[in-house]
Write an enzyme that holds these catalytic residues in place. Structure first.
Site, PDB file in Angstrom:
ATOM      1  N   GLY A  81       0.782  -1.233   0.000  1.00  0.00           N
ATOM      2  CA  GLY A  81       0.000   0.000   0.000  1.00  0.00           C
ATOM      3  C   GLY A  81       0.810   1.278   0.000  1.00  0.00           C
ATOM      4  O   GLY A  81       0.261   2.349   0.251  1.00  0.00           O
ATOM      5  N   THR A  82       2.102   1.186  -0.296  1.00  0.00           N
ATOM      6  CA  THR A  82       2.937   2.390  -0.219  1.00  0.00           C
ATOM      7  C   THR A  82       2.954   3.195  -1.513  1.00  0.00           C
ATOM      8  O   THR A  82       3.419   4.337  -1.523  1.00  0.00           O
ATOM      9  CB  THR A  82       4.394   2.024   0.143  1.00  0.00           C
ATOM     10  OG1 THR A  82       4.932   1.142  -0.868  1.00  0.00           O
ATOM     11  CG2 THR A  82       4.460   1.339   1.505  1.00  0.00           C
ATOM     12  N   SER A 103      -4.471  -9.752 -12.910  1.00  0.00           N
ATOM     13  CA  SER A 103      -3.785  -9.035 -13.992  1.00  0.00           C
ATOM     14  C   SER A 103      -4.373  -9.390 -15.333  1.00  0.00           C
ATOM     15  O   SER A 103      -4.842 -10.516 -15.551  1.00  0.00           O
ATOM     16  CB  SER A 103      -2.287  -9.387 -13.999  1.00  0.00           C
ATOM     17  OG  SER A 103      -1.653  -8.870 -15.154  1.00  0.00           O
ATOM     18  N   TYR A 107       5.277 -14.590 -14.672  1.00  0.00           N
ATOM     19  CA  TYR A 107       4.354 -13.627 -14.074  1.00  0.00           C
ATOM     20  C   TYR A 107       2.911 -14.027 -14.353  1.00  0.00           C
ATOM     21  O   TYR A 107       2.064 -14.025 -13.461  1.00  0.00           O
ATOM     22  CB  TYR A 107       4.640 -12.230 -14.622  1.00  0.00           C
ATOM     23  CG  TYR A 107       3.761 -11.144 -14.053  1.00  0.00           C
ATOM     24  CD1 TYR A 107       4.032 -10.582 -12.802  1.00  0.00           C
ATOM     25  CD2 TYR A 107       2.669 -10.658 -14.765  1.00  0.00           C
ATOM     26  CE1 TYR A 107       3.231  -9.579 -12.269  1.00  0.00           C
ATOM     27  CE2 TYR A 107       1.865  -9.654 -14.241  1.00  0.00           C
ATOM     28  CZ  TYR A 107       2.145  -9.121 -13.001  1.00  0.00           C
ATOM     29  OH  TYR A 107       1.337  -8.133 -12.487  1.00  0.00           O
TER      30      TYR A 107
END
Length: 250
Positions: free
Chosen positions: A14-15, A137, A150
């Site tokens: 959450g940064t 994604s 990924y």
């Protein structure tokens, strides 16, 4: 709107980017946000911007020790969690022949193991009416070169939406997912590309997007908060695509 008055959200990663935007909007709608990040510096910087209604924990989603300590750390700030946004993660992209075991394990540890055990450890803090939201994604829908690991990891996360939903139904905990397209975040920062290479990669991506622009983190946050709100009370086991239609328009 004060949809989240007296509510608490935990937002992993959450940064910055989508996680930060979600924390900011959750607080703006009356709630309290607890964010995680991998460094004291980034967590402190984010908390300065988010204000008094935010708390932060230094926690690495790819580190099992941190994951096993997460519940204990959160209890310092809240007894219950109303929304869990499982967002922490990043991408590294290589051709098949250049992938090694370290790259494979790194992404699966952060994205798959991290997502699974984050939810597992936080369930004791979640009551009936709370909500789990996974960040998946567009890579699960579109085959892209160099994305094999990924995409596979995010596909595993995508599968958690269904399997967790069926297990948590009796507890009254809704489980959903948001599938972002190409969003303005720092996803390329851990790839080893320099600023010029990142700019070139983004330049090449833009023409492939139906709206000819990257999405804003706030556009993902809008969807996450919708899924966590009472407005989505009958939505369960669902993934919402927020990708400008790139996964269906060719």
């Amino acid at each position: 709107m004060q949809r989240f008055k007296n509510k608490t959200a935990l937002i992993t990663g959450g940064t910055n980017g989508m996680g930060f935007a979600t924390a900011q909007q959750f607080i703006g709608e009356g709630g309290r946000a607890i964010i995680t990040g991998r460094s004291e510096e980034t967590v402190s910087k984010a908390l300065t911007k988010l204000g008094d209604q935010a708390s932060g924990i230094v926690s690495d989603a790819g580190n099992m020790k941190d994951l096993m300590n997460l519940q204990q750390e959160i209890r310092k700030y809240a007894e219950t969690i109303d929304m869990l946004f499982v967002n922490a993660g990043y991408g590294k992209f290589f051709p098949i022949e250049h992938v090694d075991e370290g790259h494979f394990d790194e992404l699966f540890n952060v994205l798959v193991k991290g997502s699974f055990f984050t939810v597992q450890q936080l369930l004791p803090l979640m009551d009936k009416g709370s909500s789990v939201i996974f960040n998946t994604s567009v890579a699960t829908e579109i085959a892209m070169p160099n994305f094999s690991i990924y995409s596979a990891a995010k596909s595993a996360v995508q599968s958690f939406i269904k399997t967790f939903a069926v297990e948590l139904t009796e507890r009254g905990i809704r489980v959903n997912g948001v599938s972002p397209g190409h969003i303005k975040t720092n996803i390329f920062n851990n790839t080893g590309l320099n600023a010029e290479q990142i700019e070139s990669a983004v330049h090449d991506i833009i023409p492939t997007i139906p709206f000819k622009r990257q999405g804003e983190p706030e556009e993902i946050a809008n969807t996450v908060l919708f899924l966590a709100s009472e407005e989505a009370s009958y939505i369960h086991g669902t993934e919402i695509k927020v990708d400008a239609g790139i996964s269906v328009i060719r």
